[in-house]
Scaffold this active site. Structure first.
Site, PDB file in Angstrom:
ATOM      1  N   GLN A 272     -14.213   6.137   2.612  1.00  0.00           N
ATOM      2  CA  GLN A 272     -13.914   5.118   3.634  1.00  0.00           C
ATOM      3  C   GLN A 272     -14.548   5.534   4.965  1.00  0.00           C
ATOM      4  O   GLN A 272     -15.064   6.648   5.065  1.00  0.00           O
ATOM      5  CB  GLN A 272     -12.386   4.959   3.769  1.00  0.00           C
TER       6      GLN A 272
ATOM      7  N   TYR B 277       0.844  -1.212   0.000  1.00  0.00           N
ATOM      8  CA  TYR B 277       0.000   0.000   0.000  1.00  0.00           C
ATOM      9  C   TYR B 277       0.876   1.258   0.000  1.00  0.00           C
ATOM     10  O   TYR B 277       1.126   1.847   1.055  1.00  0.00           O
ATOM     11  CB  TYR B 277      -0.898   0.026   1.234  1.00  0.00           C
TER      12      TYR B 277
ATOM     13  N   GLY C  21     -13.953  -0.518   4.279  1.00  0.00           N
ATOM     14  CA  GLY C  21     -12.639  -0.817   4.846  1.00  0.00           C
ATOM     15  C   GLY C  21     -12.533  -2.291   5.207  1.00  0.00           C
ATOM     16  O   GLY C  21     -11.489  -2.761   5.617  1.00  0.00           O
TER      17      GLY C  21
ATOM     18  N   GLU D  59      -0.425  -7.020   9.357  1.00  0.00           N
ATOM     19  CA  GLU D  59      -1.644  -6.339   8.900  1.00  0.00           C
ATOM     20  C   GLU D  59      -2.869  -6.930   9.608  1.00  0.00           C
ATOM     21  O   GLU D  59      -3.747  -6.224  10.052  1.00  0.00           O
ATOM     22  CB  GLU D  59      -1.772  -6.494   7.377  1.00  0.00           C
TER      23      GLU D  59
ATOM     24  N   ASP E 274     -13.074  -5.019   3.100  1.00  0.00           N
ATOM     25  CA  ASP E 274     -13.296  -5.319   1.688  1.00  0.00           C
ATOM     26  C   ASP E 274     -14.133  -6.570   1.377  1.00  0.00           C
ATOM     27  O   ASP E 274     -15.146  -6.499   0.714  1.00  0.00           O
ATOM     28  CB  ASP E 274     -11.940  -5.435   0.972  1.00  0.00           C
TER      29      ASP E 274
ATOM     30  N   ARG F  95      -5.929 -13.267   0.589  1.00  0.00           N
ATOM     31  CA  ARG F  95      -6.473 -12.072  -0.076  1.00  0.00           C
ATOM     32  C   ARG F  95      -7.835 -12.390  -0.708  1.00  0.00           C
ATOM     33  O   ARG F  95      -8.206 -13.554  -0.844  1.00  0.00           O
ATOM     34  CB  ARG F  95      -5.510 -11.599  -1.180  1.00  0.00           C
TER      35      ARG F  95
ATOM     36  N   TRP G  11      -4.038   6.216   2.711  1.00  0.00           N
ATOM     37  CA  TRP G  11      -5.404   5.705   2.850  1.00  0.00           C
ATOM     38  C   TRP G  11      -6.124   6.511   3.921  1.00  0.00           C
ATOM     39  O   TRP G  11      -5.521   6.888   4.946  1.00  0.00           O
ATOM     40  CB  TRP G  11      -5.391   4.225   3.247  1.00  0.00           C
ATOM     41  N   ASN G  12      -7.398   6.736   3.702  1.00  0.00           N
ATOM     42  CA  ASN G  12      -8.215   7.629   4.521  1.00  0.00           C
ATOM     43  C   ASN G  12      -8.281   7.226   6.007  1.00  0.00           C
ATOM     44  O   ASN G  12      -7.762   7.935   6.874  1.00  0.00           O
ATOM     45  CB  ASN G  12      -9.601   7.670   3.865  1.00  0.00           C
ATOM     46  N   TRP G  13      -8.907   6.097   6.297  1.00  0.00           N
ATOM     47  CA  TRP G  13      -9.084   5.784   7.731  1.00  0.00           C
ATOM     48  C   TRP G  13      -7.779   5.317   8.351  1.00  0.00           C
ATOM     49  O   TRP G  13      -7.578   5.462   9.555  1.00  0.00           O
ATOM     50  CB  TRP G  13     -10.286   4.887   7.997  1.00  0.00           C
TER      51      TRP G  13
ATOM     52  N   TRP H  38     -10.823 -10.238   5.609  1.00  0.00           N
ATOM     53  CA  TRP H  38     -11.894  -9.828   6.521  1.00  0.00           C
ATOM     54  C   TRP H  38     -12.914 -10.941   6.734  1.00  0.00           C
ATOM     55  O   TRP H  38     -14.040 -10.679   7.147  1.00  0.00           O
ATOM     56  CB  TRP H  38     -12.582  -8.566   5.989  1.00  0.00           C
TER      57      TRP H  38
HETATM   58  C1  GLC Z   1      -7.079  -2.875   2.909  1.00  0.00           C
HETATM   59  C2  GLC Z   1      -8.082  -2.813   4.050  1.00  0.00           C
HETATM   60  C3  GLC Z   1      -8.503  -1.380   4.265  1.00  0.00           C
HETATM   61  C4  GLC Z   1      -7.289  -0.496   4.481  1.00  0.00           C
HETATM   62  C5  GLC Z   1      -6.251  -0.666   3.363  1.00  0.00           C
HETATM   63  C6  GLC Z   1      -4.925   0.004   3.680  1.00  0.00           C
HETATM   64  O1  GLC Z   1      -7.673  -2.530   1.698  1.00  0.00           O
HETATM   65  O2  GLC Z   1      -9.160  -3.643   3.807  1.00  0.00           O
HETATM   66  O3  GLC Z   1      -9.370  -1.285   5.353  1.00  0.00           O
HETATM   67  O4  GLC Z   1      -7.673   0.839   4.570  1.00  0.00           O
HETATM   68  O5  GLC Z   1      -5.988  -2.029   3.175  1.00  0.00           O
HETATM   69  O6  GLC Z   1      -4.397  -0.460   4.880  1.00  0.00           O
END
Ligand code: GLC
Length: 419
Positions: A100, A28, A160, A389, A162, A195, A32-34, A346
């Site tokens: 998000q 990543y 979030g 993670e 997914d 995944r 990312w927002n949250w 998830w």
């Molecule tokens: C994945 C998670 C998401 C998170 C992103 C970056 O897509 O499902 O919740 O924001 O990774 O960590």
């Protein structure tokens, strides 16, 4: 300073790109927002000013309509799919076109309440507050067009969470035909067995291309989406953020914003009752397209404890978590359900951010013991398996990406909660 603290700070510094933090290297590579809002809560423990910057950077990329996108693509990186060319949202700095969980309002309040430099905190909160309020307004205007008090997600990535089992049925109604051929990148960084599946990815992409075809006009997307899910966890985060923002606004004399957000929170909280299930001892998702509750009990319905649910509901949620019976809590899906998959993203694994919000909500509702057990279990996981993670709730095995930013941030918060 304990080693755990040192390790957490080292990870947060390592993933810091100056004015934003990447969730982890490789998998990543953007903001990312949250993730950012929760990351700021960790950063505050060693650099308060930097924590505010994290959220300010995110809001610098808010759309004129009020939406705050789920990814900001600050710098080009080929290692991630779908990148800016797929989203094609036309923003000056490229962003995705969906949102998000709205945890920013809660994060602002926590940063402000616990700030040691109150003068600086007040200036920064004052500037951010109207932006967060605009996001909340956008949510209720575009994602609750019927005025039900609850908002819908229109893409699983918005939650979030997914590939949650909860939306398997509505998601399977999303077509897969006609999408542009693509190559996934996530499965090159992490084990494909941990995944989402290829079929799910096809549907994720179908929705992105569908929304892109509508010119990313966020006023149109909800009604045009074949996927509209009212998720209790997503709504609880927004409701809590509205209530926290209202308190902050009141203290700063921004009375209109306070009143508006109080109303959102009160309406939302009342409407949450529609999602409650006595049989499951938790809240459930609602499939808005069909107007039906979804008979599936993932962690979104436990995360609902993050907003001010009635005490009896919080007690039932605490009991439901206890009944999961896994060595590590909180599993993202009940292990007794045949669809539970201990390692797949998830659909079973434990995520520390979710644990943090559930523990915070339960403690506020008087369920201190249940909250303390979640905190202890979260720290046990880190001691045994490092800063991953996500984790297998039965064995504690680390899964997905490593040296993970928000996991590190939550560790600093959990250590502070333990005192
Ligand atoms: C994945 C998670 C998401 C998170 C992103 C970056 O897509 O499902 O919740 O924001 O990774 O960590």
């Amino acid at each position: 300073m304990t080693t755990l603290t040192e390790n957490a700070i080292e990870i947060l510094r390592e993933n810091d790109r100056g004015h934003y933090t990447v969730p982890t290297k490789g998998l990543y590579p953007f903001q990312w927002n949250w993730d950012s809002c929760l990351t700021a809560l960790g950063q505050r423990h060693f650099d308060e000013a930097r924590a505010w910057t994290e959220i300010e950077t995110l809001f610098a990329h808010q759309w004129p309509c009020g939406m705050v996108p789920h990814i900001v693509f600050h710098k080009h990186d080929d290692g991630y799919f779908p990148g800016p060319d797929v989203w094609a949202t036309g923003r000056p700095t490229p962003t995705s076109g969906i949102t998000q969980p709205a945890v920013a309002g809660f994060a602002l309040r926590r940063l402000y309440d616990r700030a040691s430099d109150k003068v600086a905190a007040e200036a920064r909160v004052q500037a951010l507050l109207p932006k967060v309020a605009a996001w909340h307004r956008w949510f209720y205007a575009t994602r609750d067009p019927g005025g039900e008090g609850l908002v819908a997600i229109i893409h699983p990535w918005e939650a979030g969470r997914d590939n949650s089992i909860d939306w398997d049925a509505p998601f399977e109604r999303v077509p897969t035909d006609g999408i542009t051929p693509y190559t996934r990148r996530d499965t090159q960084h992490a084990d494909p067995a941990h995944r989402p599946t290829k079929e799910q990815y096809d549907r994720y992409l179908w929705l992105v291309e569908h929304f892109r075809g509508l010119g990313w006009d966020t006023a149109k997307l909800h009604d045009a989406s074949p996927f509209q899910v009212v998720d209790p966890g997503f709504n609880a985060i927004l409701i809590r953020a509205c209530a926290d923002l209202a308190d902050l606004a009141e203290g700063l004399g921004m009375t209109d914003l306070a009143a508006e957000n109080r109303k959102f929170a009160a309406r939302g909280l009342a409407a949450m009752e529609r999602l409650w299930s006595d049989a499951h001892g938790q809240y459930l998702c609602l499939d808005r397209v069909r107007g039906e509750l979804i008979d599936s009990a993932s962690v979104g319905g436990l995360l609902a404890a993050f907003c001010a649910v009635p005490p009896a509901r919080a007690a039932a949620i605490a009991a439901t978590i206890e009944a999961h019976g896994t060595r590590f809590r909180v599993a993202s899906h009940p292990p007794a359900d045949p669809r539970f998959d201990a390692k797949r993203y998830w659909r079973g694994p434990v995520w520390l951010v979710v644990n943090y919000m559930i523990a915070d909500g339960l403690a506020r509702a008087g369920q201190e013991d249940a909250a303390a057990r979640i905190t202890a279990s979260s720290l046990d996981l880190i001691r045994e398996s490092g800063f991953a993670e996500y984790y297998d709730p039965i064995t504690g095995a680390p899964l997905g990406g490593g040296r993970f930013t928000w996991t590190a941030a939550m560790v600093l918060e959990f250590l502070a909660m333990e005192g």
